[in-house]
Design a protein around this motif. Structure first.
Motif, PDB file in Angstrom:
ATOM      1  N   GLU A 103       2.358 -26.573 102.592  1.00  0.00           N
ATOM      2  CA  GLU A 103       1.373 -25.985 101.687  1.00  0.00           C
ATOM      3  C   GLU A 103       1.958 -25.801 100.293  1.00  0.00           C
ATOM      4  O   GLU A 103       1.309 -26.090  99.291  1.00  0.00           O
ATOM      5  CB  GLU A 103       0.892 -24.637 102.241  1.00  0.00           C
ATOM      6  CG  GLU A 103      -0.185 -23.983 101.437  1.00  0.00           C
ATOM      7  CD  GLU A 103      -1.497 -24.726 101.445  1.00  0.00           C
ATOM      8  OE1 GLU A 103      -2.284 -24.550 100.486  1.00  0.00           O
ATOM      9  OE2 GLU A 103      -1.752 -25.494 102.394  1.00  0.00           O
ATOM     10  N   GLU A 105       4.371 -27.580  98.969  1.00  0.00           N
ATOM     11  CA  GLU A 105       4.507 -28.909  98.373  1.00  0.00           C
ATOM     12  C   GLU A 105       3.162 -29.392  97.813  1.00  0.00           C
ATOM     13  O   GLU A 105       3.098 -29.964  96.723  1.00  0.00           O
ATOM     14  CB  GLU A 105       5.050 -29.899  99.404  1.00  0.00           C
ATOM     15  CG  GLU A 105       5.385 -31.259  98.847  1.00  0.00           C
ATOM     16  CD  GLU A 105       6.430 -31.224  97.752  1.00  0.00           C
ATOM     17  OE1 GLU A 105       6.318 -32.029  96.801  1.00  0.00           O
ATOM     18  OE2 GLU A 105       7.348 -30.388  97.816  1.00  0.00           O
ATOM     19  N   LYS A 106       2.081 -29.150  98.548  1.00  0.00           N
ATOM     20  CA  LYS A 106       0.749 -29.530  98.060  1.00  0.00           C
ATOM     21  C   LYS A 106       0.406 -28.776  96.781  1.00  0.00           C
ATOM     22  O   LYS A 106      -0.119 -29.364  95.822  1.00  0.00           O
ATOM     23  CB  LYS A 106      -0.317 -29.237  99.116  1.00  0.00           C
ATOM     24  CG  LYS A 106      -0.322 -30.185 100.282  1.00  0.00           C
ATOM     25  CD  LYS A 106      -1.400 -29.799 101.272  1.00  0.00           C
ATOM     26  CE  LYS A 106      -1.324 -30.631 102.532  1.00  0.00           C
ATOM     27  NZ  LYS A 106      -2.306 -30.188 103.539  1.00  0.00           N
ATOM     28  N   LEU A 107       0.704 -27.475  96.760  1.00  0.00           N
ATOM     29  CA  LEU A 107       0.405 -26.679  95.571  1.00  0.00           C
ATOM     30  C   LEU A 107       1.238 -27.136  94.381  1.00  0.00           C
ATOM     31  O   LEU A 107       0.729 -27.213  93.260  1.00  0.00           O
ATOM     32  CB  LEU A 107       0.658 -25.194  95.857  1.00  0.00           C
ATOM     33  CG  LEU A 107      -0.316 -24.539  96.833  1.00  0.00           C
ATOM     34  CD1 LEU A 107       0.152 -23.131  97.183  1.00  0.00           C
ATOM     35  CD2 LEU A 107      -1.717 -24.506  96.260  1.00  0.00           C
ATOM     36  N   ARG A 108       2.507 -27.450  94.625  1.00  0.00           N
ATOM     37  CA  ARG A 108       3.358 -27.955  93.533  1.00  0.00           C
ATOM     38  C   ARG A 108       2.815 -29.272  92.985  1.00  0.00           C
ATOM     39  O   ARG A 108       2.776 -29.497  91.780  1.00  0.00           O
ATOM     40  CB  ARG A 108       4.789 -28.149  94.018  1.00  0.00           C
ATOM     41  CG  ARG A 108       5.557 -26.882  94.158  1.00  0.00           C
ATOM     42  CD  ARG A 108       6.973 -27.138  94.608  1.00  0.00           C
ATOM     43  NE  ARG A 108       7.715 -25.887  94.694  1.00  0.00           N
ATOM     44  CZ  ARG A 108       8.722 -25.675  95.499  1.00  0.00           C
ATOM     45  NH1 ARG A 108       9.156 -26.640  96.281  1.00  0.00           N
ATOM     46  NH2 ARG A 108       9.338 -24.519  95.523  1.00  0.00           N
ATOM     47  N   LYS A 109       2.390 -30.154  93.894  1.00  0.00           N
ATOM     48  CA  LYS A 109       1.852 -31.447  93.468  1.00  0.00           C
ATOM     49  C   LYS A 109       0.587 -31.251  92.640  1.00  0.00           C
ATOM     50  O   LYS A 109       0.420 -31.873  91.585  1.00  0.00           O
ATOM     51  CB  LYS A 109       1.558 -32.303  94.699  1.00  0.00           C
ATOM     52  CG  LYS A 109       1.069 -33.685  94.378  1.00  0.00           C
ATOM     53  CD  LYS A 109       0.830 -34.494  95.633  1.00  0.00           C
ATOM     54  CE  LYS A 109       0.267 -35.866  95.284  1.00  0.00           C
ATOM     55  NZ  LYS A 109      -0.053 -36.638  96.476  1.00  0.00           N
ATOM     56  N   ASN A 110      -0.308 -30.365  93.110  1.00  0.00           N
ATOM     57  CA  ASN A 110      -1.532 -30.089  92.360  1.00  0.00           C
ATOM     58  C   ASN A 110      -1.224 -29.474  91.006  1.00  0.00           C
ATOM     59  O   ASN A 110      -1.881 -29.777  90.016  1.00  0.00           O
ATOM     60  CB  ASN A 110      -2.450 -29.158  93.157  1.00  0.00           C
ATOM     61  CG  ASN A 110      -3.070 -29.838  94.351  1.00  0.00           C
ATOM     62  OD1 ASN A 110      -3.106 -31.061  94.426  1.00  0.00           O
ATOM     63  ND2 ASN A 110      -3.554 -29.051  95.292  1.00  0.00           N
ATOM     64  N   ASN A 111      -0.193 -28.619  90.948  1.00  0.00           N
ATOM     65  CA  ASN A 111       0.200 -27.994  89.700  1.00  0.00           C
ATOM     66  C   ASN A 111       0.714 -29.032  88.713  1.00  0.00           C
ATOM     67  O   ASN A 111       0.344 -29.034  87.537  1.00  0.00           O
ATOM     68  CB  ASN A 111       1.272 -26.929  89.977  1.00  0.00           C
ATOM     69  CG  ASN A 111       1.548 -26.067  88.782  1.00  0.00           C
ATOM     70  OD1 ASN A 111       0.733 -25.961  87.876  1.00  0.00           O
ATOM     71  ND2 ASN A 111       2.703 -25.436  88.776  1.00  0.00           N
ATOM     72  N   GLU A 113       0.063 -32.250  88.750  1.00  0.00           N
ATOM     73  CA  GLU A 113      -1.050 -33.115  88.362  1.00  0.00           C
ATOM     74  C   GLU A 113      -1.962 -32.425  87.354  1.00  0.00           C
ATOM     75  O   GLU A 113      -2.530 -33.072  86.478  1.00  0.00           O
ATOM     76  CB  GLU A 113      -1.847 -33.541  89.595  1.00  0.00           C
ATOM     77  CG  GLU A 113      -1.131 -34.554  90.447  1.00  0.00           C
ATOM     78  CD  GLU A 113      -1.894 -34.903  91.717  1.00  0.00           C
ATOM     79  OE1 GLU A 113      -2.984 -34.346  91.942  1.00  0.00           O
ATOM     80  OE2 GLU A 113      -1.386 -35.740  92.473  1.00  0.00           O
ATOM     81  N   GLY A 114      -2.085 -31.100  87.457  1.00  0.00           N
ATOM     82  CA  GLY A 114      -2.891 -30.356  86.494  1.00  0.00           C
ATOM     83  C   GLY A 114      -2.238 -30.306  85.134  1.00  0.00           C
ATOM     84  O   GLY A 114      -2.901 -30.376  84.098  1.00  0.00           O
ATOM     85  N   PRO A 117      -1.689 -34.920  83.895  1.00  0.00           N
ATOM     86  CA  PRO A 117      -2.596 -35.827  84.609  1.00  0.00           C
ATOM     87  C   PRO A 117      -2.115 -37.273  84.497  1.00  0.00           C
ATOM     88  O   PRO A 117      -1.579 -37.681  83.468  1.00  0.00           O
ATOM     89  CB  PRO A 117      -3.940 -35.628  83.919  1.00  0.00           C
ATOM     90  CG  PRO A 117      -3.662 -34.908  82.656  1.00  0.00           C
ATOM     91  CD  PRO A 117      -2.345 -34.238  82.792  1.00  0.00           C
ATOM     92  N   THR A 118      -2.278 -38.034  85.550  1.00  0.00           N
ATOM     93  CA  THR A 118      -1.784 -39.402  85.577  1.00  0.00           C
ATOM     94  C   THR A 118      -2.837 -40.410  85.124  1.00  0.00           C
ATOM     95  O   THR A 118      -2.506 -41.557  84.891  1.00  0.00           O
ATOM     96  CB  THR A 118      -1.335 -39.768  87.001  1.00  0.00           C
ATOM     97  OG1 THR A 118      -2.428 -39.558  87.891  1.00  0.00           O
ATOM     98  CG2 THR A 118      -0.158 -38.917  87.433  1.00  0.00           C
TER      99      THR A 118
END
Length: 155
Positions: A103, A105-111, A113-114, A117-118
């Motif tokens: 969880e 890791e998912k939050l870090r990835k979303n952070n 990406e926010g 942005p790619t």
């Protein structure tokens, strides 16, 4: 109105602790009886009372059934095909830690990406000429940046 959440810690008062253990034991026996009756599965429980240093088992009326279930468990546990798998408290905490790390890791990835942005959706509406012009501009700015860094390194 619901019950408040119970703090999971040892009950300090001995009389209260013994009474709670007896009530909970009675509740566990009731649940196990329901499970064995409704699901038609053999089951047993073994209790160790540290206050009296005694051990009791359920079902009390049939100790041979308890012994046979324990022997069947031991036989399956020692079976190389892995008939029985132990699930210890440490396994539970390892699983919870793994879930928490996933969880996180998912939050870090979303952070990330926010923040970075790619993909920019405006690129979807550009034609080929505009995309080529944009690429040339980006290349030029990147080259200017690289030249400035080289100058800074020399000084």
């Amino acid at each position: 109105m619901g019950r408040s959440k119970l703090k999971m810690e040892m009950i300090e008062e001995e009389k209260s602790r013994i009474l709670t253990m007896k009530k909970r034991k009675k509740g566990l026996i009731k649940k196990l009886h329901q499970l064995t009756t409704l699901c038609d599965i053999p089951a047993c429980m073994i209790f160790h009372d540290p206050t009296t240093n005694s051990t009791s088992a359920w079902p009390e009326e049939d100790p041979d059934q308890v012994r046979s279930l324990i022997e069947a468990y031991k036989a399956k546990k020692n079976d190389p095909s892995g008939g029985v798998r132990e699930y210890l408290l440490s396994n539970f905490f390892d699983q919870r830690q793994g879930q928490a790390e996933e969880e996180l890791e998912k939050l870090r990835k979303n952070n990330v990406e926010g923040m970075f942005p790619t993909w920019d959706d405006r690129l979807n509406f550009m034609d080929e000429a505009q995309l080529r012009e944009l690429a040339a501009t980006v290349r030029g700015k990147a080259e200017n940046h690289n030249q400035q860094r080289r100058k800074e390194r020399k000084h």
